[in-house]
Design a protein around this motif. Sequence first.
Motif, mmCIF file in Angstrom:
data_model
loop_
_atom_site.group_PDB
_atom_site.id
_atom_site.type_symbol
_atom_site.label_atom_id
_atom_site.label_comp_id
_atom_site.label_asym_id
_atom_site.label_seq_id
_atom_site.Cartn_x
_atom_site.Cartn_y
_atom_site.Cartn_z
ATOM 1 N N SER A 102 0.830 -1.206 0.000
ATOM 2 C CA SER A 102 0.000 0.000 0.000
ATOM 3 C C SER A 102 0.865 1.256 0.000
ATOM 4 O O SER A 102 0.347 2.358 -0.209
ATOM 5 C CB SER A 102 -0.931 0.000 1.217
ATOM 6 N N GLU A 117 -1.261 -12.119 -3.497
ATOM 7 C CA GLU A 117 -2.101 -11.850 -2.326
ATOM 8 C C GLU A 117 -2.291 -10.350 -2.127
ATOM 9 O O GLU A 117 -3.395 -9.888 -1.815
ATOM 10 C CB GLU A 117 -1.483 -12.470 -1.067
ATOM 11 N N ASP A 118 -1.238 -9.590 -2.324
ATOM 12 C CA ASP A 118 -1.325 -8.139 -2.150
ATOM 13 C C ASP A 118 -2.267 -7.521 -3.191
ATOM 14 O O ASP A 118 -3.049 -6.624 -2.882
ATOM 15 C CB ASP A 118 0.068 -7.519 -2.260
ATOM 16 N N HIS A 160 -5.819 -7.924 -2.197
ATOM 17 C CA HIS A 160 -6.298 -7.092 -1.092
ATOM 18 C C HIS A 160 -7.111 -5.900 -1.583
ATOM 19 O O HIS A 160 -7.934 -5.349 -0.853
ATOM 20 C CB HIS A 160 -5.115 -6.595 -0.252
ATOM 21 N N HIS A 184 -6.142 -2.740 -2.525
ATOM 22 C CA HIS A 184 -5.720 -1.342 -2.374
ATOM 23 C C HIS A 184 -5.153 -0.768 -3.665
ATOM 24 O O HIS A 184 -5.201 0.442 -3.866
ATOM 25 C CB HIS A 184 -4.703 -1.198 -1.224
#
Length: 238
Positions: free
Chosen positions: A104, A229-230, A233, A235
Amino acid sequence: MISSRSWSSGLETMIWAGDFPAAVAADFAAIKALASGLEGTGRPLVTSSGTLMLAFAGITGRPGTEADFAPSGPRVDAENFVIELAERGVRSSAVRLPPIVHSSLDHHGFAHILIDIARQTGVSGYVGDGANRWPSVHTLDAARVYRLALENAPAGSRLHAVADEGIPFRDIAAAIGRGAGVPVAGISAEDAGERFAFLGGAVGVDNPTSSEVTRKVLGWEPAHPGLIEDLEHGHYFA
């Protein structure tokens, strides 16, 4: 005096404006200036490099390692200069970053550029069958590599801040497609330049990269989410 923030902003502007040779020269000049006051002191100097240089140097068919390097080339010359500083009394190290450093905290990296391209073109693309692999690392895991290098890296170390050794690019494209709400499709290598602009020469590159030596030397282990995975999320797509 030029602050580090304004210098890095100027370097970034040159890169995005397409003046890559000037950006490379500015980076090398800054490293030489920093090194000039450290020779013979035994103090640390930690600089940044990139794993993609290994692929462009011809490392194929296996993960690139910390022992691999090219004899010369853009940005390579700066990395080799830093490693050679070990013979001049500097505890020098070069941290090679993967093409995607994600979190992020990332606001301008390649993940954002790929997402923007997918949104603008209506397709999240990959080259050929998309089997080529890109390494990645979370921003906070990369930051720990820099701290540990500053504290403990042996002089003349090449280090890899790599968590995901090699993600098939089609999987990255698929995650971007899900997040951006666009279809995913392969494109030809001939069309990559038009589709991906300055990234056209890199999106099809196979760049699996090992960080086994770095983990042993620094006692480092990634602790944060991997790239897929990020991306899940959300963002990056807010």
